[in-house]
Design an enzyme around this catalytic site. Structure first.
Site, PDB file in Angstrom:
ATOM      1  N   LYS A  43       0.817  -1.194   0.000  1.00  0.00           N
ATOM      2  CA  LYS A  43       0.000   0.000   0.000  1.00  0.00           C
ATOM      3  C   LYS A  43       0.865   1.265   0.000  1.00  0.00           C
ATOM      4  CE  LYS A  43      -3.413  -2.070   3.082  1.00  0.00           C
ATOM      5  NZ  LYS A  43      -4.017  -1.897   4.442  1.00  0.00           N
ATOM      6  N   GLU A  99       7.873   2.391  -5.806  1.00  0.00           N
ATOM      7  CA  GLU A  99       7.949   1.855  -4.435  1.00  0.00           C
ATOM      8  C   GLU A  99       7.955   2.981  -3.415  1.00  0.00           C
ATOM      9  OE1 GLU A  99       7.877  -0.203  -2.198  1.00  0.00           O
ATOM     10  OE2 GLU A  99       8.770  -2.136  -2.653  1.00  0.00           O
ATOM     11  N   ASP A 100       7.613   2.645  -2.177  1.00  0.00           N
ATOM     12  CA  ASP A 100       7.713   3.655  -1.116  1.00  0.00           C
ATOM     13  C   ASP A 100       9.132   3.733  -0.575  1.00  0.00           C
ATOM     14  OD1 ASP A 100       7.567   1.125   0.082  1.00  0.00           O
ATOM     15  OD2 ASP A 100       6.164   1.730   1.652  1.00  0.00           O
ATOM     16  N   ASP A 103      14.567  -0.968   1.548  1.00  0.00           N
ATOM     17  CA  ASP A 103      15.230  -1.181   2.829  1.00  0.00           C
ATOM     18  C   ASP A 103      16.320  -2.236   2.621  1.00  0.00           C
ATOM     19  OD1 ASP A 103      15.711  -1.200   5.566  1.00  0.00           O
ATOM     20  OD2 ASP A 103      13.967  -2.394   6.057  1.00  0.00           O
ATOM     21  N   LYS A 131      16.850   3.496   2.094  1.00  0.00           N
ATOM     22  CA  LYS A 131      17.530   3.345   3.386  1.00  0.00           C
ATOM     23  C   LYS A 131      18.729   2.432   3.141  1.00  0.00           C
ATOM     24  CE  LYS A 131      14.583   2.449   6.901  1.00  0.00           C
ATOM     25  NZ  LYS A 131      13.880   1.539   7.831  1.00  0.00           N
TER      26      LYS A 131
END
Ligand code: IMP
Length: 175
Positions: A43, A99-100, A103, A131
């Protein structure tokens, strides 16, 4: 009683809007005449996708995919399971995965491999956040919004247990 964490601001709504505008312009130049398909990873990427699509002035389409990573606890293994698949065939299409946050990179590298099985013309990655300190597999991010420190970030679509997605800015949690 559990206290809510404090949110330390990282990027304001205005800074995000400016960066999204720049990324949209870059994508528009790179993909002129290619009619790309933007694939938002649900989401977390919905707000980013909703904004960047309006900054891309060349013809393009949008679709969504939702995946879950297998794994125990909070560490993802990257093995992906499709919860919601694309509604569009991607064979021969230029796909931009939106993408958000990247990681460890495990989810995304696995997702890219799965999508490549469908023989798209190309797949690139557009991520709002990176990140890099936690990376476990190399990922080339073609279009990047911002690099963030090794903290748990929220806002602008990104959640902590479904909280804080609605925030117009991005910050990190301090417990
Ligand atoms: P990974 O790259 O496979 O480790 O997983 C990436 C996914 O983990 C992202 O798409 C997010 O859904 C989630 N994630 C990683 N870091 C954060 C964070 O700081 N805040 C919220 N979600 C995160």
């Amino acid at each position: 009683m559990d206290r809510d964490p404090t949110i330390i601001p990282l990027f304001t709504a205005e800074e995000i809007a400016r960066r999204v505008e720049e990324l949209g312009a870059e994508i528009g130049e790179d993909y002129a005449g290619k009619n790309p398909l933007l694939v938002g990873v649900l989401k977390g990427a919905w707000m980013f996708l909703a904004d960047i699509t309006r900054e891309i002035t060349i013809p393009h389409q949008c679709d969504f995919i939702q995946v879950s990573s297998y794994g125990s606890g909070t560490e993802s293994t990257g093995e992906v399971r499709f919860l919601t698949d694309l509604s569009t065939p991607i064979a021969g299409r230029h796909v931009i995965l939106v993408e958000d946050i990247v990681d460890t990179g495990l989810t995304l590298s696995n997702l890219v491999n799965r999508l490549k099985e469908r023989e798209p013309a190309s797949v690139t990655i557009c991520s709002l956040l990176d990140k890099p300190e936690r990376r476990k597999t190399p990922i080339h991010i073609d279009y990047l919004g911002f690099t963030v420190p090794n903290k748990f970030v929220v806002g602008y679509g990104v959640d902590w247990n479904e909280k804080y997605r609605h925030l117009p800015y991005i910050g990190y949690l301090e417990f």
